[in-house]
Design a protein around this motif. Structure first.
Motif, PDB file in Angstrom:
ATOM      1  N   PRO A  64       0.834  -1.206   0.000  1.00 44.77           N
ATOM      2  CA  PRO A  64       0.000   0.000   0.000  1.00 44.77           C
ATOM      3  C   PRO A  64       0.871   1.260   0.000  1.00 44.77           C
ATOM      4  O   PRO A  64       2.075   1.197   0.288  1.00 44.77           O
ATOM      5  N   GLU A  65       0.256   2.382  -0.320  1.00 44.09           N
ATOM      6  CA  GLU A  65       0.989   3.647  -0.285  1.00 44.09           C
ATOM      7  C   GLU A  65       1.440   3.922   1.155  1.00 44.09           C
ATOM      8  O   GLU A  65       0.639   3.800   2.089  1.00 44.09           O
ATOM      9  N   PRO A  66       2.705   4.275   1.354  1.00 47.31           N
ATOM     10  CA  PRO A  66       3.174   4.540   2.722  1.00 47.31           C
ATOM     11  C   PRO A  66       2.598   5.847   3.258  1.00 47.31           C
ATOM     12  O   PRO A  66       2.355   6.778   2.491  1.00 47.31           O
ATOM     13  N   PRO A  67       2.350   5.932   4.576  1.00 50.71           N
ATOM     14  CA  PRO A  67       1.855   7.183   5.156  1.00 50.71           C
ATOM     15  C   PRO A  67       2.887   8.297   5.002  1.00 50.71           C
ATOM     16  O   PRO A  67       4.075   8.042   4.768  1.00 50.71           O
ATOM     17  N   LYS A  68       2.433   9.521   5.117  1.00 51.55           N
ATOM     18  CA  LYS A  68       3.334  10.669   5.018  1.00 51.55           C
ATOM     19  C   LYS A  68       4.398  10.591   6.111  1.00 51.55           C
ATOM     20  O   LYS A  68       4.093  10.318   7.270  1.00 51.55           O
ATOM     21  N   GLY A  69       5.647  10.812   5.733  1.00 49.60           N
ATOM     22  CA  GLY A  69       6.749  10.759   6.688  1.00 49.60           C
ATOM     23  C   GLY A  69       7.313   9.369   6.892  1.00 49.60           C
ATOM     24  O   GLY A  69       8.216   9.181   7.708  1.00 49.60           O
ATOM     25  N   LYS A  70       6.788   8.378   6.140  1.00 50.02           N
ATOM     26  CA  LYS A  70       7.255   7.001   6.251  1.00 50.02           C
ATOM     27  C   LYS A  70       7.792   6.522   4.904  1.00 50.02           C
ATOM     28  O   LYS A  70       7.443   7.061   3.848  1.00 50.02           O
ATOM     29  N   VAL A  71       8.616   5.492   4.933  1.00 50.09           N
ATOM     30  CA  VAL A  71       9.207   4.958   3.713  1.00 50.09           C
ATOM     31  C   VAL A  71       9.438   3.462   3.881  1.00 50.09           C
ATOM     32  O   VAL A  71       9.705   2.983   4.995  1.00 50.09           O
ATOM     33  N   TYR A  72       9.313   2.722   2.796  1.00 47.39           N
ATOM     34  CA  TYR A  72       9.606   1.291   2.847  1.00 47.39           C
ATOM     35  C   TYR A  72      11.120   1.084   2.775  1.00 47.39           C
ATOM     36  O   TYR A  72      11.823   1.749   2.023  1.00 47.39           O
ATOM     37  N   GLN A  73      11.599   0.115   3.597  1.00 46.60           N
ATOM     38  CA  GLN A  73      13.025  -0.222   3.602  1.00 46.60           C
ATOM     39  C   GLN A  73      13.164  -1.722   3.352  1.00 46.60           C
ATOM     40  O   GLN A  73      12.424  -2.537   3.912  1.00 46.60           O
ATOM     41  N   VAL A  74      14.092  -2.076   2.464  1.00 44.26           N
ATOM     42  CA  VAL A  74      14.286  -3.469   2.055  1.00 44.26           C
ATOM     43  C   VAL A  74      15.480  -4.047   2.811  1.00 44.26           C
ATOM     44  O   VAL A  74      16.519  -3.391   2.961  1.00 44.26           O
ATOM     45  N   TRP A  75      15.334  -5.304   3.253  1.00 46.60           N
ATOM     46  CA  TRP A  75      16.369  -5.943   4.071  1.00 46.60           C
ATOM     47  C   TRP A  75      16.764  -7.302   3.480  1.00 46.60           C
ATOM     48  O   TRP A  75      15.916  -8.076   3.037  1.00 46.60           O
ATOM     49  N   SER A  76      18.085  -7.542   3.502  1.00 47.43           N
ATOM     50  CA  SER A  76      18.619  -8.880   3.232  1.00 47.43           C
ATOM     51  C   SER A  76      18.858  -9.536   4.591  1.00 47.43           C
ATOM     52  O   SER A  76      19.439  -8.904   5.492  1.00 47.43           O
ATOM     53  N   LEU A  77      18.413 -10.788   4.730  1.00 47.27           N
ATOM     54  CA  LEU A  77      18.471 -11.427   6.048  1.00 47.27           C
ATOM     55  C   LEU A  77      19.298 -12.712   6.032  1.00 47.27           C
ATOM     56  O   LEU A  77      19.183 -13.534   5.112  1.00 47.27           O
ATOM     57  N   LYS A  78      20.120 -12.878   7.064  1.00 44.31           N
ATOM     58  CA  LYS A  78      20.725 -14.178   7.412  1.00 44.31           C
ATOM     59  C   LYS A  78      19.903 -14.700   8.580  1.00 44.31           C
ATOM     60  O   LYS A  78      19.587 -13.959   9.503  1.00 44.31           O
TER      61      LYS A  78
END
Length: 258
Positions: free
Chosen positions: A184-198
């Motif tokens: 969904p569209e992120p709220p104002k002041g927020k951003v999606y962050q992508v993570w690589s995981l072990k």
């Protein structure tokens, strides 16, 4: 606006014709004082109007030679000036109106040409964008069909069960292609962050934020990833991103098939 564009705009013709506002007259006057080329153009416009006016005249009722002859005569020096010729004045007025009309017509024609040029440029830009989008789409199709590409679906989590995404991992180029259309569209002041995981132990490595998520129509992002990733996750973070993922805001998660 350079001198050539300023002259082509037609504002000098309106200045000579007296069709500008007081403020616009002051601005043009100031520009003329600073640029001698504009003064030359003004004189050229005035000359053209005078030529139009002269073309409307019929017979000149008297000349300077006539006056000279009367002055040199021994008779009483009474110089008879011609009576006003209302038809002549009307002719001059008509010529001036004609000149002003021609100037306004040229100005309107120039404005129309400028509008057409702008519309043409915008259309060419749209065509170029469409061509680039098509080329990018064809490139992505080839990538997604590559047998060496690893596909990892990311399922929605507790905070957003209906969310989903998909990662296409190209280990040859150390990059991933993230299809984030299911977020969904992120709220104002927020951003999606992508993570690589072990996974053992759980060690997250940030792959960056999706700053252009809102403006990107396709929601497909190319991201560098030189990690030995065992899973990928996407969290919602404050603008600018976080040093570690906010697990309460984990939107999607998916593990790499072994």
């Amino acid at each position: 606006m350079n001198t050539k564009e300023y002259i082509a705009s037609g504002i000098l013709e309106l200045y000579v014709a007296g069709s500008l506002s007081e403020k616009e007259n002051e601005e043009v006057y100031a520009a003329i004082q600073e640029n001698p080329e504009l003064l030359v153009e003004i004189e050229s416009i005035e000359k053209a109007i005078l030529q139009l006016t002269a073309a409307a005249k019929k017979d000149i009722p008297y000349s300077f030679n006539d006056i000279k002859d009367q002055l040199n005569s021994e008779e009483p020096k009474v110089i008879t000036m011609p009576k006003p010729n209302i038809k002549q004045y009307l002719g001059w007025a008509a010529a001036f109106i004609l000149g002003s009309t021609l100037i306004l017509s040229v100005l309107q024609n120039n404005i129309l040409k400028e509008q057409l040029a702008i519309e043409k440029e915008q259309l060419e830009e749209q065509i170029n964008k469409s061509s680039n989008s098509l080329a990018e789409a064809e490139k992505l199709i080839e990538i997604f069909r590559d047998k060496d590409i690893i596909s990892i679906p990311l399922a929605g989590q507790t905070v957003s069960p209906t969310s989903y995404a998909k990662v296409y991992w190209d280990k040859k180029t150390n990059s991933i292609y993230l299809d984030a259309k299911g977020l969904p569209e992120p709220p104002k002041g927020k951003v999606y962050q992508v993570w690589s995981l072990k996974l053992d132990p759980l060690t997250p490595t940030s792959l960056g934020t999706l700053d252009s998520f809102t403006t990107d129509a396709n929601k497909i992002f190319t991201i560098d990833n030189g990690n030995e990733s065992e899973a990928f996750g996407i969290t919602l973070e404050p603008a600018g991103g976080s040093l570690s993922p906010t697990l309460e805001q984990l939107y999607t998660l998916g593990t790499v098939a072994s």
